[in-house]
Motif scaffolding. Structure first.
Motif, mmCIF file in Angstrom:
data_model
loop_
_atom_site.group_PDB
_atom_site.id
_atom_site.type_symbol
_atom_site.label_atom_id
_atom_site.label_comp_id
_atom_site.label_asym_id
_atom_site.label_seq_id
_atom_site.Cartn_x
_atom_site.Cartn_y
_atom_site.Cartn_z
ATOM 1 N N GLU A 10 -14.081 -4.123 5.198
ATOM 2 C CA GLU A 10 -13.731 -2.727 4.629
ATOM 3 C C GLU A 10 -12.583 -2.623 3.817
ATOM 4 O OE1 GLU A 10 -13.223 -1.127 8.947
ATOM 5 O OE2 GLU A 10 -11.998 0.353 7.671
ATOM 6 N N PHE A 11 -11.861 -3.654 3.899
ATOM 7 C CA PHE A 11 -10.655 -3.359 3.020
ATOM 8 C C PHE A 11 -10.717 -3.124 1.709
ATOM 9 C CE2 PHE A 11 -6.714 -5.745 0.606
ATOM 10 C CZ PHE A 11 -5.777 -4.848 1.472
ATOM 11 N N ASN A 12 -10.412 -1.849 1.447
ATOM 12 C CA ASN A 12 -10.495 -1.298 0.059
ATOM 13 C C ASN A 12 -9.457 -0.448 -0.503
ATOM 14 O OD1 ASN A 12 -11.974 -0.748 -2.496
ATOM 15 N ND2 ASN A 12 -13.691 0.522 -1.797
ATOM 16 N N PRO A 13 -8.500 -0.891 -0.915
ATOM 17 C CA PRO A 13 -7.282 -0.118 -1.398
ATOM 18 C C PRO A 13 -7.533 0.769 -2.363
ATOM 19 C CG PRO A 13 -6.617 -2.393 -1.581
ATOM 20 C CD PRO A 13 -8.359 -2.386 -1.152
ATOM 21 N N SER A 14 -7.996 1.787 -2.287
ATOM 22 C CA SER A 14 -8.397 2.579 -3.612
ATOM 23 C C SER A 14 -7.395 3.072 -4.382
ATOM 24 C CB SER A 14 -9.369 3.708 -3.297
ATOM 25 O OG SER A 14 -8.767 4.479 -2.106
ATOM 26 N N HIS A 15 -6.161 3.390 -3.773
ATOM 27 C CA HIS A 15 -5.072 3.819 -4.464
ATOM 28 C C HIS A 15 -3.796 2.507 -4.940
ATOM 29 C CE1 HIS A 15 -6.962 7.385 -3.218
ATOM 30 N NE2 HIS A 15 -6.010 8.125 -3.766
ATOM 31 N N PHE A 16 -4.315 1.518 -4.651
ATOM 32 C CA PHE A 16 -3.412 0.411 -5.035
ATOM 33 C C PHE A 16 -2.923 0.291 -6.475
ATOM 34 C CE2 PHE A 16 -3.079 -4.223 -6.342
ATOM 35 C CZ PHE A 16 -1.613 -4.478 -5.700
ATOM 36 N N ASN A 17 -1.623 0.750 -6.495
ATOM 37 C CA ASN A 17 -1.031 0.865 -8.006
ATOM 38 C C ASN A 17 0.248 0.095 -7.860
ATOM 39 O OD1 ASN A 17 -0.205 1.085 -10.348
ATOM 40 N ND2 ASN A 17 -0.544 3.346 -10.416
ATOM 41 N N PRO A 18 0.314 -1.166 -7.802
ATOM 42 C CA PRO A 18 1.712 -1.771 -7.856
ATOM 43 C C PRO A 18 2.822 -1.488 -8.817
ATOM 44 C CG PRO A 18 -0.006 -3.381 -8.717
ATOM 45 C CD PRO A 18 -0.629 -2.250 -8.289
ATOM 46 N N LYS A 19 2.334 -0.722 -9.899
ATOM 47 C CA LYS A 19 3.249 -0.211 -10.907
ATOM 48 C C LYS A 19 3.977 0.854 -10.060
ATOM 49 C CE LYS A 19 0.651 -1.516 -15.015
ATOM 50 N NZ LYS A 19 -0.359 -0.994 -15.849
ATOM 51 N N GLU A 20 3.200 1.716 -9.406
ATOM 52 C CA GLU A 20 4.011 2.812 -8.632
ATOM 53 C C GLU A 20 5.169 2.221 -7.605
ATOM 54 O OE1 GLU A 20 1.264 5.543 -6.849
ATOM 55 O OE2 GLU A 20 0.400 5.913 -8.741
ATOM 56 N N TRP A 21 4.669 1.110 -6.931
ATOM 57 C CA TRP A 21 5.512 0.625 -6.044
ATOM 58 C C TRP A 21 6.818 0.049 -6.876
ATOM 59 C CZ3 TRP A 21 2.186 -3.699 -2.957
ATOM 60 C CH2 TRP A 21 1.120 -2.835 -2.335
ATOM 61 N N ALA A 22 6.594 -0.465 -7.746
ATOM 62 C CA ALA A 22 7.672 -1.075 -8.594
ATOM 63 C C ALA A 22 8.694 0.013 -9.188
ATOM 64 C CB ALA A 22 7.138 -2.155 -9.874
ATOM 65 N N ARG A 23 7.990 0.987 -9.873
ATOM 66 C CA ARG A 23 8.830 2.185 -10.209
ATOM 67 C C ARG A 23 9.655 2.761 -9.154
ATOM 68 N NH1 ARG A 23 4.491 3.275 -14.086
ATOM 69 N NH2 ARG A 23 3.467 4.512 -12.403
ATOM 70 N N ALA A 24 9.231 2.841 -7.809
ATOM 71 C CA ALA A 24 9.891 3.399 -6.653
ATOM 72 C C ALA A 24 11.029 2.559 -6.271
ATOM 73 C CB ALA A 24 8.979 3.481 -5.281
ATOM 74 N N ALA A 25 10.612 1.171 -6.223
ATOM 75 C CA ALA A 25 11.780 0.246 -6.118
ATOM 76 C C ALA A 25 12.908 0.264 -7.016
ATOM 77 C CB ALA A 25 11.146 -1.376 -6.024
ATOM 78 N N LYS A 26 12.398 0.313 -8.536
ATOM 79 C CA LYS A 26 13.603 0.332 -9.494
ATOM 80 C C LYS A 26 14.496 1.729 -9.228
ATOM 81 C CE LYS A 26 14.326 -0.743 -14.153
ATOM 82 N NZ LYS A 26 13.768 -0.979 -15.179
ATOM 83 N N ALA A 27 13.801 2.815 -8.948
ATOM 84 C CA ALA A 27 14.467 3.968 -8.819
ATOM 85 C C ALA A 27 15.231 4.161 -7.885
ATOM 86 C CB ALA A 27 13.458 5.221 -8.699
ATOM 87 N N ALA A 28 14.955 2.937 -6.828
ATOM 88 C CA ALA A 28 15.899 3.325 -5.379
ATOM 89 C C ALA A 28 17.082 2.412 -5.543
ATOM 90 C CB ALA A 28 15.086 2.704 -4.402
ATOM 91 N N GLY A 29 16.849 1.448 -6.856
ATOM 92 C CA GLY A 29 18.144 0.766 -7.194
ATOM 93 C C GLY A 29 17.968 -0.471 -6.783
ATOM 94 N N GLN A 30 16.642 -0.928 -6.157
ATOM 95 C CA GLN A 30 16.544 -2.264 -5.890
ATOM 96 C C GLN A 30 16.043 -3.375 -7.007
ATOM 97 O OE1 GLN A 30 13.199 -0.835 -3.320
ATOM 98 N NE2 GLN A 30 14.661 -1.117 -1.473
ATOM 99 N N LYS A 31 16.457 -4.402 -6.977
ATOM 100 C CA LYS A 31 16.462 -5.246 -8.301
ATOM 101 C C LYS A 31 15.459 -6.557 -7.839
ATOM 102 C CE LYS A 31 20.252 -4.154 -10.190
ATOM 103 N NZ LYS A 31 20.125 -3.362 -11.784
ATOM 104 N N TYR A 32 15.035 -6.481 -6.701
ATOM 105 C CA TYR A 32 13.814 -7.630 -6.513
ATOM 106 C C TYR A 32 13.243 -7.167 -5.457
ATOM 107 C CZ TYR A 32 17.043 -9.179 -2.603
ATOM 108 O OH TYR A 32 17.863 -9.071 -1.369
ATOM 109 N N ALA A 33 12.030 -7.681 -5.191
ATOM 110 C CA ALA A 33 10.877 -7.486 -4.371
ATOM 111 C C ALA A 33 10.343 -8.772 -3.658
ATOM 112 C CB ALA A 33 9.828 -6.882 -4.821
#
Ligand code: H79
Length: 425
Positions: free
Chosen positions: A50-73
């Motif tokens: 059933e794994f079906n991540p309909s809202h998977f949007n790694p660009k949003e993850w990346a934006r959240a990381a960048k806005a937090a001041g994180q430099k790597y993931a």
């Protein structure tokens, strides 16, 4: 490149995002659910179907990381449950065969690169799905005390071939990868049991600049560490009180990995979140001891980072935007921990992180005549060095300096940073 050269960017960057994501997001009881509840492959299979991540949007993850001041993931390409988010040719147990139908690692790498973030892979050397990984009697395996597994023969070399092969795939198919984060060795499952020397040679061959954690085994603190002992130490859920020194007393690069609540993988009931203030102060504490902070988020089954986590990241980001200079490229100062907080330092810039306002002027032991200029880092406004009235009667004015912070409260209750420009010596 040697370890010092390899880890330079890492020590400069100081702050990263850890992402734990996989099938365990569906039961939503943490990434150890298979082990804790002793779930068989068959019973865990429904999550694969059933794994079906309909809202998977790694660009949003990346934006959240960048806005937090994180430099790597660092993202889990495979956790202990054995499920692969990447399109491995060596298994069918992968995202491309679920309703998600795609290589989620590829999209992650592209999205984070695009935001200018460095990219890391977490890879579990433990595997509870592979038929040639020890099950019965193992410390952690879901089938550790299942009698049906008592007599099962395994061929561990075949597992090693699989594991090495997957690492090769990960480091060949996605361009330059900055961090390889193995998890983890235990008991006699350590070092050459993983054919670690061979593994490292292969990794360095494909990705000469990659930095690797210390969880394949060996002793990174040795004055003559094994080739597989790693580039950085990886304390988990703890900030080492005195930082990490090797046998010669030299600094060992380290990165504390810390959860925002009490689980790495998504847990729907776990609302035990740290406050933004705790997170900011933990980051400062790490840097004040020459360490990094890898802060975890656990996206849910649909691919969304929990709202609570996003809220914390945002507030940390607000602080980082104003105070990031006291974190990036900074390290421990050669001064003891002050009463009111912590120091970090970058060259002749000493950053005083005031956690505790106290009452009256802030006292800087040993810094009399050493401070050329003092400013509030957040807005650049100057702060005067002044000896308080009658201070000579009850404090050290011979070697100490004082700064009067106006107001009863700290300008920033999370952490007020005073930038002290030191005179060159
Ligand atoms: O990936 C994350 C964890 O799943 C992994 N390392 C980090 C980066 C990790 N593996 N083992 N551990 C952490 C420590 C083991 C904790 C345990 Fe438990 C205590 C396993 C069983 C008892 C915590 C509590 C997990 C399940 C119950």
């Amino acid at each position: 490149m040697n370890r010092k050269e390899r880890t330079k960017w890492f020590l400069d960057d100081r702050f990263g995002m850890f992402i734990h994501w996989g099938l365990y997001a569906i039961p939503a009881r943490g990434e150890w659910v298979r082990s804790v509840e002793k779930i068989s492959n068959e019973d865990y299979e429904k999550y694969f179907e059933e794994f079906n991540p309909s809202h998977f949007n790694p660009k949003e993850w990346a934006r959240a990381a960048k806005a937090a001041g994180q430099k790597y993931a660092v993202l889990t390409t495979k956790h202990h449950d054995g499920f692969c988010l990447f399109d491995s040719k060596l298994t069918d147990y992968k995202a491309t065969n679920t309703p998600a139908k795609r290589d989620l690692i590829k999209e992650y790498v592209e999205a984070f690169r695009e935001e200018g973030l460095k990219v890391g892979f977490y890879y579990s050397i433990i595997d509870w799905h592979h038929e040639n990984y020890p099950a019965f009697g193992d410390r952690n395996h879901p089938m550790r005390d299942n009698e049906n597994f008592r007599k099962k023969q395994i061929n561990f070399d075949q597992y090693l071939e699989y594991m090495h092969g997957q690492v090769r795939e990960l480091l060949t198919n996605y361009g330059k990868i900055d961090i390889m984060w193995f998890d983890f060795s235990y008991d006699d499952m350590t070092g050459e049991k993983w054919k670690a020397t061979e593994l490292i040679q292969m990794i360095r061959d494909i990705q000469p600049d990659i930095i690797i954690d210390n969880r394949l085994g060996g002793n990174i603190k040795s004055s003559n560490p094994e080739i597989y002992a790693g580039d950085f130490y990886s304390p988990e859920q703890i900030v080492p009180p005195g930082g990490i020194l090797d046998e010669n007393g030299e600094q060992v690069p380290w990165e504390a990995c810390i959860t925002l609540n009490d689980n790495w993988g998504y847990h729907s009931k776990d609302k035990n979140y740290k406050s933004p203030k705790q997170v900011i102060r933990t980051l400062v504490e790490c840097v004040s001891k020459n360490g990094n902070l890898l802060l975890n988020v656990g996206p849910d089954a649909r691919g969304i980072i929990p709202q609570e986590s996003l809220g914390i990241l945002q507030e940390v980001g607000n602080w980082m935007q104003r105070n990031g200079e006291s974190i990036y490229r900074c390290k421990a100062a050669k001064l003891p921990k002050p009463e009111w907080g912590r120091y970090t330092q970058n060259g002749n810039k000493l950053y005083a992180h005031v956690f505790d306002r106290g009452i009256g002027p802030i006292y800087f032991a040993g810094l009399k005549d050493k401070i050329k200029k003092a400013r509030l880092l957040a807005d650049g406004s100057e702060l005067k060095i002044e000896t308080p009235w009658m201070a000579e009667q009850y404090s050290d004015i011979e070697s100490g300096a004082f700064i009067n912070l106006e107001g009863a409260r700290l300008p920033d209750e999370n952490d007020t940073v005073i930038e002290l420009e030191l005179v060159e010596d």
